[in-house]
Design an enzyme around this catalytic site. Structure first.
Site, PDB file in Angstrom:
ATOM      1  N   GLN A  20      33.773  36.527  50.085  1.00 53.02           N
ATOM      2  CA  GLN A  20      34.503  35.641  49.182  1.00 53.02           C
ATOM      3  C   GLN A  20      35.593  36.394  48.442  1.00 53.02           C
ATOM      4  OE1 GLN A  20      30.840  35.159  46.350  1.00 53.02           O
ATOM      5  NE2 GLN A  20      32.647  34.683  45.117  1.00 53.02           N
ATOM      6  N   ASP A 134      50.504  42.545  55.742  1.00 54.46           N
ATOM      7  CA  ASP A 134      49.324  43.122  55.079  1.00 54.46           C
ATOM      8  C   ASP A 134      48.354  43.669  56.125  1.00 54.46           C
ATOM      9  OD1 ASP A 134      47.789  43.911  52.919  1.00 54.46           O
ATOM     10  OD2 ASP A 134      46.759  41.986  52.731  1.00 54.46           O
TER      11      ASP A 134
END
Length: 430
Positions: A20, A134
């Site tokens: 998460q 990224d």
């Protein structure tokens, strides 16, 4: 929703949570009809709306619909309810590549295999005009057969996002993996920046450590800007030479994807069929009981937004340009203003007219004006872009796009800066 055994729209069964973040959770799931394992990313719509990540979420969906490749995590379907957005995605059973390299360096042939698959996937993205921005081991997953899968396109950009100069300007990514031109904030080629990040990943795979690592982020940025790293002796000489060409601080001379794939070390044991494999582009993946976000009237007054990375990098302590060029030689100046963006644009157009310069392309809160007569380095072209940092507080960048630097400095000092006295709250760095 978060309890094991719940079913989403009679299609997908939820299992245990895999991970998460601030705005999303990822669960192991199962397609009820086919029985296949999947991953389900659940995004909290209210949180996304609150922090202004609507466009980023939409871009991630759009980009993942464009890049169908064996070494990229596939997005199967997007579903939405009033409060949540759900991504049904390919499940990578092997977890993050980061977990492997955190235990130490990989064998040369294993590192090369992952690097080959990474380059194949990233090159495919570039052919579709997509730049990941990224790339790092945490965003590289492994399937049950040990094949690499690129994931997390949340910071990605499309070629259509470039400014008038054809470059990207948003400073983003993970500091240890970003290219020096991204940090310098002077605009960058998304493909060349991704290539640099791939080089950092290769170094990590071969050595088990980062090439640029320092507890002081300013010192780390200095090392990145000079490509100041040491390659251990155990790294094969061919691989060291390739790394040197990838980790070239000058994006113009940095090796291209084509040249990487022609490199002799890279090509060893290469599965050419897999490198050439692609999947056809599919239609957008949208299926919901309501739209992702309630439709709003277009906001034609909105200026470019600024993220935290941008604001931090504006601190004089993070401004590395002084290492390479004096204040009176810079091609870019910045100032902040408390005036409305429309007033700033009007003032810049007024200045251009007084200098007998032609106002060229206007795109949102960007404009470009040119001097018709050519100087010794071609016609002078000046670009202006406005960023909204907070309500009624703007940052403005004035940049020499092309032309003679001395002519630019002269009009900046004698005309532009004096004429902006009523607009400027403070000049950056002064």
């Amino acid at each position: 929703m978060e309890n094991v055994g719940n079913v989403l729209m009679q299609k997908y069964e939820f299992g245990k949570m895999l991970g998460q973040g601030n705005f999303a959770k990822v669960y192991h799931g199962r397609d009820i009809n086919s029985g296949h394992n999947i991953a389900i990313k659940v995004i909290d719509k209210e949180k996304v709306l609150k922090v202004g990540l609507i466009d980023q979420t939409k871009r991630e969906i759009s980009v993942m619909g464009m890049v169908k490749h064996p070494n990229i995590v596939q997005l199967y379907e997007v579903l939405a309810t009033k409060t949540k957005i759900y991504f049904a995605m390919e499940y990578a059973k092997g977890g993050e590549l980061f977990d492997k390299v955190s235990k130490g360096r990989l064998k040369e042939d294993v590192a090369r295999k992952y690097f080959q698959q990474l380059i194949g996937a990233v090159d495919f993205c570039h052919t579709r005009g997509v730049y990941h921005r990224d790339l790092k081991p945490e965003n590289l997953l492994l399937d049950e057969y040990g094949n690499l899968k690129v994931t997390d396109f949340g910071l990605s950009a499309h070629a259509s996002c470039t400014r008038l100069d054809g470059l990207l300007h948003t400073t983003c990514g993970t500091p240890a993996y970003v290219a020096p031109e991204v940090i310098s904030r002077k605009g960058y080629d998304g493909a060349k920046a991704d290539i640099w990040s791939c080089g950092v990943v290769l170094f990590v795979l071969l050595t088990g450590q980062l090439p640029f690592n320092d507890s002081n982020i300013i010192q780390m940025y200095k090392k990145i800007s000079k490509a100041d790293y040491k390659c251990p002796n155990w790294v094969p000489s061919e691989a060291r030479r390739l790394l040197k060409r990838i980790l070239d601080p000058n994006p113009v001379t940095r090796i291209s994807m084509k040249k990487i794939m022609e490199n002799s070390w890279f090509k060893k044991g290469l599965d050419t069929k897999q490198m050439e494999a692609t999947m056809e582009k599919e239609t957008p993946l949208v299926n919901a009981d309501k739209p992702f976000f309630e439709p709003k009237k277009p906001d034609f007054t909105r200026v470019s937004s600024f993220n935290a990375f941008d604001i931090i990098s504006l601190s004089s302590g993070f401004d590395l340009s002084g290492l390479f060029v004096g204040n009176d030689q810079r091609d870019e100046v910045k100032f902040t203003s408390t005036k409305p963006a429309s007033d700033i644009i009007s003032k810049m157009e007024e200045i251009a007219t007084s200098l007998k310069m032609e106002v060229g392309v206007k795109k949102g809160w960007q404009l470009n004006f040119k001097r018709p007569s050519e100087g010794r380095n071609g016609p002078l072209s000046v670009g202006v872009e406005i960023f909204e940092i907070a309500s009624n507080f703007h940052l403005v960048e004035v940049t020499k796009s092309c032309g003679d630097a001395l002519e630019y400095q002269k009009i900046l000092k004698n005309y532009i800066r004096p004429a902006l006295q009523e607009i400027v709250w403070a000049w950056h760095g002064e």
